[in-house]
Design a protein around this motif. Structure first.
Motif, PDB file in Angstrom:
ATOM      1  N   CYS A 101      -4.425  12.043  14.493  1.00 54.97           N
ATOM      2  CA  CYS A 101      -5.308  11.007  14.142  1.00 54.97           C
ATOM      3  C   CYS A 101      -6.032  10.437  14.990  1.00 54.97           C
ATOM      4  O   CYS A 101      -7.429  10.050  14.682  1.00 54.97           O
ATOM      5  N   ILE A 114      -4.161   4.947   7.471  1.00 54.96           N
ATOM      6  CA  ILE A 114      -3.695   6.298   7.281  1.00 54.96           C
ATOM      7  C   ILE A 114      -2.311   6.498   7.920  1.00 54.96           C
ATOM      8  O   ILE A 114      -1.965   5.804   9.073  1.00 54.96           O
ATOM      9  N   ALA A 172      -8.085   7.603  -2.253  1.00 55.26           N
ATOM     10  CA  ALA A 172      -8.477   6.506  -1.401  1.00 55.26           C
ATOM     11  C   ALA A 172      -9.258   5.444  -2.102  1.00 55.26           C
ATOM     12  O   ALA A 172      -9.804   5.512  -3.257  1.00 55.26           O
ATOM     13  N   THR A 221      -5.645   5.109   2.434  1.00 51.75           N
ATOM     14  CA  THR A 221      -5.825   6.566   1.990  1.00 51.75           C
ATOM     15  C   THR A 221      -4.597   7.251   1.474  1.00 51.75           C
ATOM     16  O   THR A 221      -3.480   6.577   1.686  1.00 51.75           O
ATOM     17  N   PHE A 278      -2.552  17.073   9.038  1.00 48.05           N
ATOM     18  CA  PHE A 278      -3.903  16.418   9.126  1.00 48.05           C
ATOM     19  C   PHE A 278      -4.542  17.706  10.127  1.00 48.05           C
ATOM     20  O   PHE A 278      -4.402  17.622  11.636  1.00 48.05           O
TER      21      PHE A 278
END
Length: 341
Positions: free
Chosen positions: A149, A210, A248, A262, A268
């Motif tokens: 992230c 997130i 989202a 989100t 990811f």
């Protein structure tokens, strides 16, 4: 009179009697598009099956439902996009405006389904910061996911902020120490207290949130935005949780600003990120990286034995801890980390 001596009607026609219909390929096409000088500015706050909910003039109490104008073709429009609307912008029931322009984005949070997926998905546009929500227990923290992230935030132009939840179940010191060299702001919350520090950090900003399902992201959102009514998940026995946010959505904060909640995700992908996108977030390593051999991934020996980042660090021009943190992020992007998602 013989057949050869007679002239049929079509033989008596001259070219002035014939109207030629031009083919489709010969019709002139104008490249001019309507200027829409009367268009109204808005921010996209939700997307649902070809319809966009927009906050007119960025005000949460002026929501307009819009469709994409034909002239935009398949131009992608996501939550956070700044758009121009024409048509019926009254917001009355059963009315529909048209999105005719999408402004250039100042930042983008992108992801791919996995590292082999060539298709990028823009999750949020124009957010100023990314709040990475991670629980300290139940489920346990996943530093590999945090790293990825962080990579997405640096590559997309968002300022990362780490939010550690459930501190009433476990202490935050180990995680805080792991990210100390990155100078990432860390906020700590617990279930039995109001998230005042988080609220202060988000007020007046556009922030994307997130996190894995079950880490307390929806619970946090419900505290920050009392009218949000986001579903709260229950962590499963294997710690993966149940996905409770499916799309989202931008929610207005009572004190000003927006939080974009989100969907909870389990992976990811970073197929769209290049090593230099990550290095760009570390000012002291940008110029040395430009002197590295072509194709250098900046991971250091044995993968990149001639990496210039090692030289500037050995000469004392950069922190060894910062280089180690940078390389941990690079390794995470390359799926070489030992931390796991």
């Amino acid at each position: 009179m013989s057949r050869r001596g007679r002239r049929s009607d079509w033989e008596r026609l001259d070219e002035s009697d014939v109207r030629v219909r031009p083919g489709k390929g010969t019709r002139p096409r104008s490249k001019r598009r309507p200027e829409h000088a009367d268009a109204r500015a808005a921010m996209v706050v939700e997307v649902d099956r070809g319809r966009w909910t927009c906050a007119l003039d960025g005000k949460p109490d002026r929501e307009i439902i819009a469709m994409r104008a034909r002239e935009l073709g398949r131009t992608p429009i996501v939550v956070g996009d700044l758009v121009d609307l024409v048509g019926d912008t009254s917001g009355r029931p059963d009315t529909l405006a048209r999105v005719v322009r999408v402004a250039d984005r100042s930042s983008v949070l992108r992801r791919t389904a996995d590292d082999n997926d060539p298709f990028e998905r823009v999750v949020v546009a124009n957010a100023q910061q990314l709040l990475i929500v991670c629980s300290l227990a139940d489920p346990p923290p996943r530093t590999g996911f945090i790293d990825r992230c962080l990579v997405a935030a640096y590559a997309g132009g968002l300022k990362p902020v780490l939010c550690l939840t459930k501190s009433d179940l476990a202490g935050p010191d180990e995680i805080i120490a792991a990210y100390a060299e990155l100078a990432v702001q860390v906020l700590v919350t617990r279930s039995d207290r109001e998230p005042d520090e988080v609220r202060e950090r988000l007020t007046g900003q556009i922030s994307a949130l997130i996190g894995h399902s079950g880490v307390g992201k929806s619970t946090l959102v419900n505290k920050l935005v009392p009218d949000a009514m986001r579903a709260t998940g229950v962590v499963s026995a294997v710690g993966k949780g149940r996905h409770t946010s499916t799309t989202a959505v931008a929610l207005p904060l009572p004190g000003g600003g927006w939080v974009v909640d989100t969907p909870g995700i389990r992976s990811f992908g970073l197929a769209h990120v290049e090593p230099d996108d990550i290095v760009a977030a570390f000012d002291e390593f940008v110029e040395p990286a430009e002197e590295c051999p072509s194709g250098c991934g900046h991971l250091g020996p044995p993968a990149d034995p001639d990496c210039m980042l090692d030289i500037v660090t050995a000469e004392g021009h950069a922190s060894a801890g910062r280089l180690a943190s940078l390389r941990r992020l690079l390794a995470s992007r390359a799926r070489l980390d030992e931390y796991g998602d």
